[in-house]
Design a protein around this motif. Structure first.
Motif, PDB file in Angstrom:
ATOM      1  N   PHE A 113      30.273 -11.883 109.298  1.00  0.00           N
ATOM      2  CA  PHE A 113      28.485 -11.875 109.079  1.00  0.00           C
ATOM      3  C   PHE A 113      27.636 -11.925 107.995  1.00  0.00           C
ATOM      4  CE2 PHE A 113      30.870  -8.252 110.932  1.00  0.00           C
ATOM      5  CZ  PHE A 113      29.571  -7.591 112.496  1.00  0.00           C
ATOM      6  N   THR A 114      26.693 -12.053 108.939  1.00  0.00           N
ATOM      7  CA  THR A 114      25.802 -12.909 107.959  1.00  0.00           C
ATOM      8  C   THR A 114      24.861 -11.702 107.303  1.00  0.00           C
ATOM      9  OG1 THR A 114      24.253 -13.548 109.162  1.00  0.00           O
ATOM     10  CG2 THR A 114      25.871 -15.302 108.209  1.00  0.00           C
ATOM     11  N   GLY A 115      24.278 -11.173 106.212  1.00  0.00           N
ATOM     12  CA  GLY A 115      22.811 -10.649 105.942  1.00  0.00           C
ATOM     13  C   GLY A 115      22.263 -10.315 107.017  1.00  0.00           C
ATOM     14  N   LYS A 116      21.633 -12.057 107.518  1.00  0.00           N
ATOM     15  CA  LYS A 116      20.250 -11.894 108.639  1.00  0.00           C
ATOM     16  C   LYS A 116      21.369 -11.055 109.711  1.00  0.00           C
ATOM     17  CE  LYS A 116      17.339 -14.948 111.064  1.00  0.00           C
ATOM     18  NZ  LYS A 116      17.085 -14.616 112.023  1.00  0.00           N
ATOM     19  N   TYR A 161      21.017   3.284 100.999  1.00  0.00           N
ATOM     20  CA  TYR A 161      19.678   3.052  99.846  1.00  0.00           C
ATOM     21  C   TYR A 161      20.794   1.478  99.988  1.00  0.00           C
ATOM     22  CZ  TYR A 161      17.410   2.111  95.568  1.00  0.00           C
ATOM     23  OH  TYR A 161      16.565   1.644  94.650  1.00  0.00           O
ATOM     24  N   VAL A 162      22.296   1.316  99.330  1.00  0.00           N
ATOM     25  CA  VAL A 162      22.600   0.166  98.682  1.00  0.00           C
ATOM     26  C   VAL A 162      22.340  -0.571  99.904  1.00  0.00           C
ATOM     27  CG1 VAL A 162      25.054  -1.249  98.837  1.00  0.00           C
ATOM     28  CG2 VAL A 162      24.448   1.533  97.018  1.00  0.00           C
ATOM     29  N   PHE A 163      22.625  -0.374 101.410  1.00  0.00           N
ATOM     30  CA  PHE A 163      22.631  -1.144 102.142  1.00  0.00           C
ATOM     31  C   PHE A 163      21.078  -1.822 102.298  1.00  0.00           C
ATOM     32  CE2 PHE A 163      22.960  -1.812 107.388  1.00  0.00           C
ATOM     33  CZ  PHE A 163      23.881  -2.919 107.377  1.00  0.00           C
ATOM     34  N   SER A 164      20.507  -1.230 102.236  1.00  0.00           N
ATOM     35  CA  SER A 164      19.239  -1.166 102.396  1.00  0.00           C
ATOM     36  C   SER A 164      18.787  -2.302 101.297  1.00  0.00           C
ATOM     37  CB  SER A 164      18.340  -0.337 102.965  1.00  0.00           C
ATOM     38  OG  SER A 164      18.334   0.559 101.634  1.00  0.00           O
ATOM     39  N   ASP A 165      18.743  -1.531 100.399  1.00  0.00           N
ATOM     40  CA  ASP A 165      18.717  -2.499  99.069  1.00  0.00           C
ATOM     41  C   ASP A 165      19.507  -3.819  99.714  1.00  0.00           C
ATOM     42  OD1 ASP A 165      17.879  -3.049  96.280  1.00  0.00           O
ATOM     43  OD2 ASP A 165      19.778  -3.379  95.208  1.00  0.00           O
ATOM     44  N   LEU A 167      19.904  -5.230 102.193  1.00  0.00           N
ATOM     45  CA  LEU A 167      19.482  -5.946 103.697  1.00  0.00           C
ATOM     46  C   LEU A 167      17.986  -6.804 102.761  1.00  0.00           C
ATOM     47  CD1 LEU A 167      20.363  -4.446 107.278  1.00  0.00           C
ATOM     48  CD2 LEU A 167      21.218  -6.070 105.924  1.00  0.00           C
ATOM     49  N   SER A 168      17.118  -6.492 102.178  1.00  0.00           N
ATOM     50  CA  SER A 168      15.846  -6.153 101.778  1.00  0.00           C
ATOM     51  C   SER A 168      15.812  -7.407 100.836  1.00  0.00           C
ATOM     52  CB  SER A 168      15.572  -5.938 101.137  1.00  0.00           C
ATOM     53  OG  SER A 168      15.005  -4.192 101.988  1.00  0.00           O
ATOM     54  N   LYS A 169      17.375  -8.108 100.354  1.00  0.00           N
ATOM     55  CA  LYS A 169      16.997  -9.345  99.680  1.00  0.00           C
ATOM     56  C   LYS A 169      17.567 -10.699 100.667  1.00  0.00           C
ATOM     57  CE  LYS A 169      18.691  -6.617  95.168  1.00  0.00           C
ATOM     58  NZ  LYS A 169      19.815  -6.695  94.348  1.00  0.00           N
ATOM     59  N   VAL A 170      18.023 -10.461 101.659  1.00  0.00           N
ATOM     60  CA  VAL A 170      18.320 -11.629 102.343  1.00  0.00           C
ATOM     61  C   VAL A 170      17.572 -11.401 103.667  1.00  0.00           C
ATOM     62  CG1 VAL A 170      20.440 -11.389 101.446  1.00  0.00           C
ATOM     63  CG2 VAL A 170      20.049  -9.893 103.181  1.00  0.00           C
ATOM     64  N   SER A 171      16.667 -10.140 103.914  1.00  0.00           N
ATOM     65  CA  SER A 171      15.743 -10.567 104.849  1.00  0.00           C
ATOM     66  C   SER A 171      14.047 -10.247 104.639  1.00  0.00           C
ATOM     67  CB  SER A 171      16.154  -9.653 106.163  1.00  0.00           C
ATOM     68  OG  SER A 171      15.411  -9.079 107.418  1.00  0.00           O
ATOM     69  N   THR A 172      13.478 -11.860 104.862  1.00  0.00           N
ATOM     70  CA  THR A 172      12.271 -10.221 105.018  1.00  0.00           C
ATOM     71  C   THR A 172      11.498  -9.897 105.421  1.00  0.00           C
ATOM     72  OG1 THR A 172      11.216 -12.731 105.264  1.00  0.00           O
ATOM     73  CG2 THR A 172      11.596 -13.081 102.874  1.00  0.00           C
ATOM     74  N   GLU A 173      12.257  -9.844 106.545  1.00  0.00           N
ATOM     75  CA  GLU A 173      11.480  -8.793 107.736  1.00  0.00           C
ATOM     76  C   GLU A 173      11.798  -7.280 107.555  1.00  0.00           C
ATOM     77  OE1 GLU A 173      11.543  -8.677 112.533  1.00  0.00           O
ATOM     78  OE2 GLU A 173      12.735  -9.934 111.841  1.00  0.00           O
ATOM     79  N   LYS A 175      12.845  -6.110 104.263  1.00  0.00           N
ATOM     80  CA  LYS A 175      11.849  -5.640 103.587  1.00  0.00           C
ATOM     81  C   LYS A 175      10.637  -5.188 104.059  1.00  0.00           C
ATOM     82  CE  LYS A 175      10.830  -7.082  98.829  1.00  0.00           C
ATOM     83  NZ  LYS A 175      10.715  -8.267  97.659  1.00  0.00           N
ATOM     84  N   SER A 176       9.608  -6.046 104.740  1.00  0.00           N
ATOM     85  CA  SER A 176       8.785  -5.806 105.139  1.00  0.00           C
ATOM     86  C   SER A 176       8.162  -4.275 105.871  1.00  0.00           C
ATOM     87  CB  SER A 176       8.009  -7.024 105.754  1.00  0.00           C
ATOM     88  OG  SER A 176       8.692  -7.444 107.071  1.00  0.00           O
ATOM     89  N   LYS A 177       9.671  -4.776 107.065  1.00  0.00           N
ATOM     90  CA  LYS A 177       9.906  -3.493 107.788  1.00  0.00           C
ATOM     91  C   LYS A 177       9.651  -2.110 107.718  1.00  0.00           C
ATOM     92  CE  LYS A 177       8.686  -6.420 112.244  1.00  0.00           C
ATOM     93  NZ  LYS A 177       9.279  -7.354 113.280  1.00  0.00           N
ATOM     94  N   VAL A 178      11.311  -2.339 106.271  1.00  0.00           N
ATOM     95  CA  VAL A 178      12.092  -0.868 107.024  1.00  0.00           C
ATOM     96  C   VAL A 178      11.899  -0.689 105.499  1.00  0.00           C
ATOM     97  CG1 VAL A 178      13.952   0.082 107.303  1.00  0.00           C
ATOM     98  CG2 VAL A 178      13.216  -1.670 108.669  1.00  0.00           C
ATOM     99  N   GLY A 179      12.893  -1.645 104.109  1.00  0.00           N
ATOM    100  CA  GLY A 179      12.380  -1.638 102.922  1.00  0.00           C
ATOM    101  C   GLY A 179      13.349  -0.666 102.124  1.00  0.00           C
ATOM    102  N   VAL A 180      13.965  -0.577 100.951  1.00  0.00           N
ATOM    103  CA  VAL A 180      14.678   0.009 100.674  1.00  0.00           C
ATOM    104  C   VAL A 180      13.986   1.754 100.273  1.00  0.00           C
ATOM    105  CG1 VAL A 180      15.873   0.193  98.318  1.00  0.00           C
ATOM    106  CG2 VAL A 180      15.173  -2.081  99.695  1.00  0.00           C
ATOM    107  N   GLY A 181      15.662   2.736 100.509  1.00  0.00           N
ATOM    108  CA  GLY A 181      15.686   4.028 100.070  1.00  0.00           C
ATOM    109  C   GLY A 181      16.732   4.560 100.785  1.00  0.00           C
ATOM    110  N   ASN A 182      16.857   6.226 100.050  1.00  0.00           N
ATOM    111  CA  ASN A 182      18.039   7.352 100.336  1.00  0.00           C
ATOM    112  C   ASN A 182      17.904   7.327 102.472  1.00  0.00           C
ATOM    113  OD1 ASN A 182      17.663   7.498  97.940  1.00  0.00           O
ATOM    114  ND2 ASN A 182      19.906   7.862  98.186  1.00  0.00           N
TER     115      ASN A 182
END
Length: 340
Positions: A113-116, A161-165, A167-173, A175-182
């Motif tokens: 898998f890639t991050g994207k 949080y870790v997973f979304s953190d 994904l936010s670093k490897v996918s701008t989409e 980061k903008s649509k979902v973001g980071v959080g618990n």
């Protein structure tokens, strides 16, 4: 006589309180903490009642002072800590890896898998397993055209949080649509509580994919994929690659830091410290100095002798410099302003 009896009962109550501690929070380290706390009881004589209720619930419990300590895979933010009545401290106890586990009948080769691709699956853009984006990463692997059932957490989760953190670093989409959080506003997916809940959905659902801490994939005999790191290498999660995620990272004095998408060429990219959170000053409510001293002893043991249990349970040990910072933090504990 009555006076002495009252004093005796008070001493018994204090002793009983000192012989037990209560914690709550992350499911991510639960297999490790179950082992650690069982071993600690045999050496320290203290019962540790730990409830695996998710990092979000653990953070809430320590803020409300209903537990002696909380566990969380992500450190609390400055804003979150402002809601606590006094100063909170964090110490890491282990490094864990979050893996994409899946259920694909007939597929025996580990998938890449890639991050994207992971972001696009969780965004609902990739909906079937034979999608060209997945096929391109896995030439020669026959992947069935099953619909993808996305499994994710329904509770406040440090693993999320870790997973979304990541994904936010490897996918701008992402980061903008979902973001980071618990807790997130998920575009797609079936929710389940705890790492064990997500693993259960994957195990029982052909075509499912879910993010879980490594030990949960192994315990449930779930296949999990390698993930491309920042250097372009596809890395399979293990203790070594997870530990390398912290190598070269500047660890702040309070130890609150992200390890995802490490620049280390051989690091696994979805790795994180898992933390214990507690109050610097232990005098609050009906707490006794004996309880405070027991907590200090437990925390010190967890980052020293207790580290021997990390690797056998598929968690990486703390690097020496991190363990040293953790001990420094523990040694700032006070009771009514006096060091304990």
């Amino acid at each position: 006589m009555k006076k002495f009896l009252t004093l005796g009962l008070a001493l018994v109550a204090t002793s009983a309180a000192a012989q037990s501690l209560t914690g709550a929070g992350a499911s991510f380290p639960y297999p490790l903490y179950s082992k650690m706390f069982a071993e600690y009881k045999s050496v320290g004589g203290v019962d540790i009642n730990y409830q695996s209720v998710g990092s979000g619930a653990g953070q809430k419990a320590i803020t409300e002072r209903t537990v002696d300590f909380a566990a969380s895979d992500n450190p609390m933010s400055d804003d979150a800590m402002k809601g606590a009545p006094a100063k909170l401290l964090h110490i890491p106890t282990a490094i864990g890896a979050v893996v994409p586990s899946y259920n694909l009948p007939g597929v025996t080769a580990p998938l890449k898998f890639t991050g994207k691709v992971l972001a696009d699956i969780y965004l609902g853009k990739i909906r079937t397993w034979n999608d060209k984006a997945i096929a391109a990463l896995n030439p020669g692997v026959t992947i069935p055209p099953l619909p993808i059932t996305v499994a994710r957490r329904s509770d406040g989760s440090g693993t999320t949080y870790v997973f979304s953190d990541y994904l936010s670093k490897v996918s701008t989409e992402w980061k903008s649509k979902v973001g980071v959080g618990n807790s997130l506003q998920w575009p797609v997916g079936t929710g389940a509580k705890g790492n064990d809940g997500v693993a259960g959905v994957v195990k029982s659902t052909p075509g499912a994919i879910g993010y879980v801490e490594l030990v949960y994939a192994k315990q449930n005999k779930l296949p999990y994929g390698s993930v491309q790191n920042r250097a372009g290498k596809f890395i399979v999660a293990d203790n070594g690659p997870a530990a390398l995620a912290a190598k070269g990272v500047v660890i702040p004095a309070d130890t609150r830091v992200s390890l995802t998408n490490s620049a280390n060429a051989d690091a696994y990219p979805i790795a994180s410290f898992t933390y214990v959170i507690f109050y610097q000053d232990q005098k609050y409510g009906s707490r006794t100095q004996a309880q405070a001293q027991q907590l200090k002893k437990l925390l010190t043991w967890m980052v020293t002798s207790g580290q021997q249990y990390n690797e056998p349970l598929d968690y990486a040990k703390l690097p020496d410099n991190v363990a040293s910072k953790a001990k420094t933090i523990i040694n700032t504990l006070t009771f009514g302003g006096t060091k304990i």
